[in-house]
Design an enzyme around this catalytic site. Structure first.
Site, PDB file in Angstrom:
ATOM      1  N   CYS A 144      -0.117   6.944  13.220  1.00 57.60           N
ATOM      2  CA  CYS A 144      -0.281   6.615  12.091  1.00 57.60           C
ATOM      3  C   CYS A 144       0.369   7.605  10.989  1.00 57.60           C
ATOM      4  O   CYS A 144       0.206   8.604  10.803  1.00 57.60           O
ATOM      5  CB  CYS A 144      -1.887   6.426  11.738  1.00 57.60           C
ATOM      6  SG  CYS A 144      -2.088   6.275   9.928  1.00 57.60           S
ATOM      7  N   CYS A 192      -1.347   8.842   8.261  1.00 57.48           N
ATOM      8  CA  CYS A 192      -2.355   9.938   8.649  1.00 57.48           C
ATOM      9  C   CYS A 192      -1.511  11.156   8.612  1.00 57.48           C
ATOM     10  O   CYS A 192      -2.256  12.162   8.156  1.00 57.48           O
ATOM     11  CB  CYS A 192      -2.854   9.434   9.850  1.00 57.48           C
ATOM     12  SG  CYS A 192      -3.999   7.962   9.894  1.00 57.48           S
TER      13      CYS A 192
END
Length: 111
Positions: A33, A36
């Site tokens: 991600c 993230c």
């Protein structure tokens, strides 16, 4: 990575952590991600800034799918602040540091 962050390896560890009586900030994330990865330095700064006041943890949703399901994680990053084992606040997506400090400060003032 900072040693002030707990990387959750199982549901029992997670349950013990959020049941500790401390405020616990949990970052639900995944290795693939990109957002993230963008928020990771913010989480590290929070762990440093609030050391001794709150616990900070990271949960990889690919490794801990049961926890992701339990808390209805549909978008990542999702950051949840737990107080007394219950969800106190939830933020979804990349946010600036001050967004999280306000969130934490609102609860540490009453903790």
């Amino acid at each position: 990575m900072t040693e002030k962050i707990t990387y959750v390896n199982n549901t029992q560890q997670f349950d013990e952590l959020i049941g500790s009586g401390k405020l616990v900030l949990v970052d639900f994330w995944a290795t693939w991600c990109a957002p993230c990865k963008m928020i990771a330095p913010v989480i590290e700064k929070l762990a440093d800034q609030y050391e001794g006041k709150i616990s900070v943890a990271k949960v990889d949703i690919d490794e801990q799918q049961e926890l992701a399901i339990r808390y209805g994680i549909q978008s990542i990053p999702t950051v949840i602040l737990f107080k007394d084992g219950k969800i106190a606040e939830k933020e979804i997506g990349v946010k600036p540091l001050n967004s999280f400090t306000k969130l934490i400060d609102n609860h540490t003032a009453t903790a």
